[in-house]
Design a protein around this motif. Structure first.
Motif: not given
Length: 949
Positions: A629-630, A650, A652-653, A704, A714
């Protein structure tokens, strides 16, 4: 072209003059007297060419072709452009030449500019060049102009420009590499004085083939004996014969043979009459005959000028000998499939039984207005000759011509080609042999037959199909390429599967190709993708099947099948005759159905400034347990729901942080924190919250997944519910003692004003204190001190400046009690006093702000005035004080000095007298000055009288 013996001699001379290395294959000695033929000549030429380099021909000579009608005595100017782009050191020579209308006459040299830039006139024009009637000018680097003044009849003819490019040999000799001529200008000069007429006579205008024809050309002119005439017989724009002034005829190329065999006669019967006689007319002799007469006149300089006249056209018609033949053309089929033989039969009826009386010609045309092409020719003696376009094909035995039986002739094309479609014409010609054993054509008949060749490509068709146009990641799919018609060994097919990916809209690339030999060639395809191809042939078509396993996003796109149809030529080479592409087949590789769901419960949170704000983001469901997941955190200021959210943070994964524009603007980078509390729970924390942090917060989760190609993509995203965060300042609890009181002090006493703060909003609060006095409509500032312990603030400016001499004394006797003391009170200090308290706090940005303001109760102050005394009156005025206590001393000092001086003199005189009289003197003591430094008691001056001794 040179005869063989001249070619042999030239090659031997070149070989002996220029050294070269012979090829080992050229084994014969050059000294042999046998002629060099075939292979040996080629060897010698190749050896010579390998030794030397050929200079390219770049010489260009251009002039406008035109026809000019001039009158004798006019001016003539002609221009010619000559240029060369040779990189070698070459010279150019340019010359102007005049060719007489008589074809056999050699050209005359008018004026030449040699390679050494020397002008040289021709022999007949030297005198005119010397007199200036002939000149050559160079107008530019490439333009040369010829000017002839005072045209003469001898100047009539074809004028052209000739240029030569010269190069120097190592032995310093010059030779021309190339010569070129420009287009010719026909110059006609009309004589102003002399004239003559021409008339052509014949017995009749219509004749039969084989009859004789006599044409006489009569010249009517004065002084005939002193004039020179030459005559030309012209038939349909082609020259038959030329008769000069010496009466010797010169026959044209087409008529020299007939004149040699006695079938044609050209002679001069008299000085004014010329005869043209055909002994046996032929059908091709029908047409227009013209007599053209040229008069040559000698000029005073000895040169000649020509005047040309032509007679009227004499139309001669010739009726050919009758022929009764008929021609019938038949074929095996009007439509022939490609590759099958074409058989044509030409039947000739009504021909004579004489040997060699028939010849046959086979011709072909495309049937769309194109010219007829000779296919084959069968001569009278049975010799077969193939046409130029079919000669190579006939050498491989593809074309057969024969005389089957009687007057039946056959044409066979072994393997039909699509280009063989069109019209076929059989032309039969009947011949008659003349007494001189020459053959004369007496009749010709033709027959035409149209044939259609059904090309293989006409039924050539390609289509692509798939049963699964949409698949999910990781699934497999099959593609089918169907090619019609069925497989033909003589026309094999090459099939190629091509692919264009969706990403980037790149060009099509080849995946796999099935060659015409039946082998598979794999092209470029993504790594890790499993593809398999198989070929199925049926009675109606061929099917190339392409199977793709574990499809991913890179396999999604457009597939197309292309096929090429080949034909084996008669020379065993292959020719591509058709290229077909199938329909575009779109394959969609879809992502799995998203199951991502984020908690969407809305909530509201209230926080106090400088506290910690915590917002959670919970994932309720996901598509795959291996999903990553992001998380994107967004914030929206204000209460308007349509305001645009801004990215705060943000993650990110790969757990990498990236701050958004909102964090940069609000300076949140040092206060924001995000963490993963559990695999499906993420938290956002704001430390030391500020009021500007108030707003709506929510998270966006991007899911993702890992595709079959090993890459992450994504898959989907979902937003959480909204969390309304309100950050407020601390609650105001400031309280100031509001009790009112009355204070009475004596003048010169001290006024003590107290200010008590029983309650404050925060233990970290700081206060700004100000005291005001009300004596009229507006309160007056007495004293102020800011929260930063600096005297004075922006709202209160005391009238009495602080300093060591100030009567004001500020004290903080307790943590909640402040006091202001006014020393040495005066009646002017009376009034209503109160204190104003401002509560200040430090926000998370380390900036002070005012939280609350409150006023205390009023304290009424009265100052009792003292009754004035002498001492107070004196001390109250500096001038009076100095007048009373300081100014008398100098006066008394002067008086004392005067008294002492008087006494001294008197005593001196008294001594004189005392000694004389014995009387006592008066003695006075010094005065005593007594004063109080505190100005509480007035100074006392006492004079004490002395005693008499």
């Amino acid at each position: 072209m040179l005869p063989l013996w001249q070619q042999d001699a030239l090659l031997r001379a070149l070989a002996q003059t220029w050294p070269f290395k012979r090829s080992p294959r050229c084994v014969r000695s050059l000294s042999s007297r046998d002629p060099l033929v075939g292979f040996e000549s080629q060897c010698l030429i190749a050896s010579l060419l390998s030794r030397y380099t050929v200079i390219p021909d770049t010489l260009s000579v251009t002039a406008s072709a035109q026809t000019l009608d001039q009158v004798e005595g006019d001016l003539l100017q002609l221009s010619c452009d000559v240029s060369s782009l040779s990189v070698q050191h070459t010279h150019l020579s340019v010359g102007w030449y005049l060719r007489s209308p008589e074809p056999s006459a050699p050209p005359q040299d008018l004026l030449t500019l040699s390679r050494d830039f020397v002008l040289r006139p021709g022999g007949p024009y030297r005198q005119r060049f010397t007199s200036g009637d002939l000149r050559l000018d160079k107008l530019s680097s490439a333009t040369y102009r010829l000017t002839i003044y005072k045209l003469q009849p001898a100047d009539q003819g074809l004028v052209y420009c000739e240029a030569a490019e010269w190069i120097q040999d190592p032995d310093r000799s010059w030779y021309p590499m190339v010569r070129k001529q420009s287009d010719k200008t026909d110059v006609r000069v009309q004589h102003t004085d002399k004239d003559f007429s021409i008339q052509v006579n014949s017995e009749r205008r219509a004749y039969l083939a084989g009859e004789p024809l006599e044409l006489r050309c009569s010249i009517d002119a004065q002084n005939f004996a002193d004039r020179y005439f030459s005559l030309s017989w012209v038939f349909s724009s082609s020259q038959v014969a030329v008769v000069g002034p010496n009466a010797v005829p010169v026959l044209g190329a087409d008529y020299a043979e007939r004149e040699a065999t006695g079938q044609l006669t050209v002679r001069k019967e008299s000085p004014a009459v010329h005869l043209l006689k055909f002994q046996r007319l032929r059908a091709e002799d029908a047409g227009k005959y013209i007599c053209r007469v040229t008069e040559r006149e000698r000029t005073p300089t000895g040169d000649f000028i020509d005047r040309v006249k032509r007679s009227r056209n004499v139309q001669i018609s010739i009726q050919p000998l009758k022929s009764n033949i008929t021609v019938l053309l038949l074929s095996n089929s009007s439509e022939v499939p490609e590759g099958d033989p074409i058989a044509l039969s030409c039947s000739v009826r009504g021909a004579s039984n004489r040997a060699g009386a028939l010849s046959l010609s086979w011709e072909w045309a495309d049937g769309h207005g194109g010219a007829w092409q000779e296919l084959a020719f069968l001569d009278r003696d049975g010799t077969v000759r193939t046409g130029p376009l079919y000669r190579e094909r006939g050498s491989y035995g593809e074309i057969g011509v024969e005389r089957m039986r009687g007057d039946n002739f056959g044409l066979a094309l072994r393997h039909a080609l699509p280009t063989d479609e069109g019209q076929y014409r059989c032309s039969a010609t009947e011949w008659l042999q003349a007494p001189d054993h020459s053959w004369e054509k007496i009749g010709e008949k033709t027959a035409v037959k149209s044939l259609t060749v059904k090309a293989v490509e006409s039924s050539f068709f390609v289509s692509a199909s798939s049963r699964t146009p949409s698949v999910t990641y990781g699934d497999s799919f099959d593609l089918q390429c169907i090619v019609k018609p069925r497989y033909n060994p003589r026309a094999p097919v090459t099939i190629t599967w091509r692919f264009q990916p969706l990403e980037g809209r790149a060009e099509f690339r080849d995946l796999v190709t099935l060659t015409r030999e039946g082998t598979l060639h794999w092209g470029e395809h993504p790594a890790g993708v499993v593809m398999r191809a198989s070929l199925d042939r049926s009675a109606t078509n061929s099917n190339l099947r392409l199977s793709v396993s574990r499809a991913g996003r890179r396999e999604g796109g457009t597939y197309q099948c292309s096929a090429q149809l080949w034909r084996r030529n008669y020379d065993s080479t292959w020719a591509k005759i058709a290229n077909r592409t199938s329909n575009l087949l779109g394959i969609s590789v879809l992502k799995p159905v998203s199951k991502l769901r984020v908690q969407k419960a809305n909530q509201s949170l209230w926080f106090t400034e400088d506290s910690r704000v915590r917002v959670n983001c919970s994932i309720a469901a996901q598509t795959s347990p291996d999903a990553q997941h992001t998380v994107l955190w967004y914030a929206r200021k204000g209460a308007e729901p349509d305001s645009a959210p801004e990215l705060l943070l943000k993650i990110n994964r790969a757990s990498g942080f990236e701050y958004g524009a909102y964090a940069e603007e609000e300076r949140l980078k040092s206060r924001v924190q995000s963490e993963r509390l559990s695999p499906l729970l993420y938290g956002l924390t704001l430390h030391r919250a500020e009021t500007s942090d108030s707003g709506t917060y929510y998270c966006q989760v991007e899911e993702w997944l890992l595709d079959p190609d090993g890459g992450w993509y994504r898959h989907s995203h979902d937003d959480s519910g909204f969390t309304q965060v309100a950050v407020t300042q601390p609650e105001t609890r400031l309280q100031v003692e509001e009790a009112e009181s009355n204070v009475t002090v004596a003048e010169e006493g001290s006024i003590r004003l107290g200010c008590s703060i029983p309650s404050q909003s925060s233990r970290d609060s700081r206060f700004s204190m100000s005291w005001y006095v009300v004596r009229g409509a507006e309160p007056q500032c007495v004293f102020s001190i800011g929260h930063d312990a600096v005297f004075g603030n922006g709202n209160c400016t005391p009238a009495e400046a602080p300093g060591p001499e100030s009567r004001l004394l500020f004290q903080r006797t307790n943590f909640d009690l402040y006091s202001l003391t006014i020393q040495k009170a005066t009646p002017r200090d009376a009034g209503s006093y109160y204190c104003q308290v401002e509560e200040w706090l430090l926000n998370p940005r380390n900036a002070w702000y005012r939280l609350a303001t409150n006023n205390s109760g009023i304290t009424v102050v009265a100052v009792q005035q003292k009754v004035p005394s002498l001492q107070s009156v004196v001390c109250s005025s500096d001038s009076l004080f100095y007048f009373v206590f300081f100014y008398p001393f100098p006066i008394f000092g002067i008086l004392l000095l005067a008294v002492l001086l008087v006494r001294y003199k008197a005593r001196h005189a008294g001594r004189n007298q005392e000694g004389k009289n014995g009387a006592p003197l008066l003695w006075i003591k010094e005065p005593h000055l007594n004063y109080s430094p505190t100005c509480l008691e007035p100074p006392a001056l006492s004079l004490h009288p002395g005693s008499v001794e």
